[in-house]
Design a protein around this motif. Structure first.
Motif, PDB file in Angstrom:
ATOM      1  N   ASP A  75       0.792  -1.235   0.000  1.00  0.00           N
ATOM      2  CA  ASP A  75       0.000   0.000   0.000  1.00  0.00           C
ATOM      3  C   ASP A  75       0.822   1.281   0.000  1.00  0.00           C
ATOM      4  OD1 ASP A  75      -2.559   1.052  -0.226  1.00  0.00           O
ATOM      5  OD2 ASP A  75      -2.766   1.321   1.942  1.00  0.00           O
ATOM      6  N   GLY A  76       1.871   1.319  -0.827  1.00  0.00           N
ATOM      7  CA  GLY A  76       2.632   2.556  -0.996  1.00  0.00           C
ATOM      8  C   GLY A  76       3.822   2.729  -0.075  1.00  0.00           C
ATOM      9  N   PRO A  93       9.926  -0.940  -3.111  1.00  0.00           N
ATOM     10  CA  PRO A  93       8.590  -0.951  -2.505  1.00  0.00           C
ATOM     11  C   PRO A  93       8.412  -2.108  -1.528  1.00  0.00           C
ATOM     12  CG  PRO A  93       8.497  -1.889  -4.700  1.00  0.00           C
ATOM     13  CD  PRO A  93       9.907  -1.391  -4.505  1.00  0.00           C
ATOM     14  N   PRO A 130       3.628   6.040   2.902  1.00  0.00           N
ATOM     15  CA  PRO A 130       3.008   6.539   1.676  1.00  0.00           C
ATOM     16  C   PRO A 130       2.890   8.063   1.722  1.00  0.00           C
ATOM     17  CG  PRO A 130       1.789   4.666   2.524  1.00  0.00           C
ATOM     18  CD  PRO A 130       2.798   5.039   3.571  1.00  0.00           C
TER      19      PRO A 130
END
Length: 138
Positions: A75-76, A93, A130
């Motif tokens: 999720d980022g 990531p 994120p």
């Protein structure tokens, strides 16, 4: 019978002798499913649970890795790896977060070769949330 609520595994010792007479020892493992009333680990047999110490090659008991119950997307999130030579941080990531039965979450990433592994705690990494800007190197 007592349910196994913490991950333990039973080890079994095997020996194999080749054509030249050289013996190699290796171990296999099975998860502990439950404990009998005397604390003996029980493993899955062909049709029922079996006391592990009834196998002639029973070699002992050890704690297993954490018990993972879920995986959620990265999720980022990103990881910045500090480079020993001072070059810019390598940023990759977070592919996913795995959640343990105790409620902890561990990030999983991949390297340049596509190898997937857990991110081990280290002073050479920094987690980037994120929307957060990656660190800039001097």
């Amino acid at each position: 019978m007592i349910p196994a609520t913490r991950p333990y595994k039973v080890r079994f010792k095997h020996e194999m002798t080749d054509n030249q007479g050289k013996t190699t020892t290796y171990y296999t493992e099975r998860p502990v499913i439950a404990w009998d009333d005397n604390g003996i680990p029980l493993v899955a047999g062909d049709r029922h649970l079996v006391p592990a110490n009834t196998y002639k090659n029973y070699a002992g008991l050890c704690e297993d890795d954490e018990n993972y119950i879920a995986a959620i997307p990265g999720d980022g999130w990103k990881i910045a790896w500090k480079q020993a030579d001072g070059s810019p941080d390598y940023i990759e990531p977070v592919l996913a977060w795995v959640v343990t039965s105790e409620g902890n979450a561990r990030p999983i990433s991949t390297d340049l070769n596509g190898e997937v592994d857990f991110v081990r705690p280290s002073s050479d990494i920094r987690m980037i949330a994120p929307g957060e800007e990656p660190p800039s190197n001097p």
